[in-house]
Design an enzyme around this catalytic site. Sequence first.
Site, short mmCIF file in Angstrom:
data_model
loop_
_atom_site.label_atom_id
_atom_site.label_comp_id
_atom_site.label_asym_id
_atom_site.label_seq_id
_atom_site.Cartn_x
_atom_site.Cartn_y
_atom_site.Cartn_z
N SER A 105 -2.73 53.72 16.62
CA SER A 105 -2.33 52.73 17.62
C SER A 105 -1.57 51.61 16.94
CB SER A 105 -3.58 52.14 18.29
OG SER A 105 -3.25 51.06 19.13
N TYR B 31 -11.90 47.67 17.69
CA TYR B 31 -10.97 48.78 17.94
C TYR B 31 -9.90 48.82 16.87
CZ TYR B 31 -7.44 51.60 20.34
OH TYR B 31 -6.50 52.56 20.65
#
Length: 249
Positions: free
Chosen positions: A143, A156
């Site tokens: 990501s 995250y």
Amino acid sequence: MKNIQGKTIIITGASSGIGKATAVKLAENGAQLVLAARNEAKLKKITKNLIEKYDIKAVYKVTDVTQEKDIKDLVNFTISNFHKVDVLFNNAGLMPVSLLRDGKSDEWERMIDVNLKGALYGIKHVLPIMENQHNGQIIVTDSVAGHFVGAGSAVYSATKFAMRAIMEGLRVEEVGNGIKSTLISPGHSQTSLASTISDEKMKADVLKNETDAGLKAEDVANAVVYAISTPDNVGINEIILRSTNQRDY
């Protein structure tokens, strides 16, 4: 893309989103697919549709990536069916973002188990096979959160930063063994990741970003297909992609 035809490719998180879209793109190019996720009904339907539409060889196996035995069984299942593993696409992931002060440790642990440990289990169990083949590719859905940290994304992002380190370590360790390591790092994407967010305001913000400035799952799938399609001597180590409408990280 001739370099994809006939390759045996495992995809985790294959029942929806990027995993499902990638399965379709690879089927169009003649890959042999092993689809893995927890939802058997979805896996069964997707596999059946791919076989009927593209006349490829495809199988599925219900898999929880947080359980190492499940990953070991998945790899053994692949060898039993296809006698090789050309590509592992570690795509399963969770994104229950929240502020650190909210102390949602259960969600933190789940992210670490799925995003980090699940990918590590996959690497562990395919690497000996790929080393023996002297050929293979391991891909991880990372990501842009592995490059930048926003409010609510600390844990995250930590899992995504960690995967960057692991995949670079894999690349360095496997030089000369014919094994490629690839990170796919999308920005906002129209997937089901937001459904795992328990903070309602944060979920609404993420959904708005995905809707207003998000890549389609097919856009990310195209990047995966490109990385797999390159010649054996070319390693695409990382692809970062964002919608042209995405302003922030």
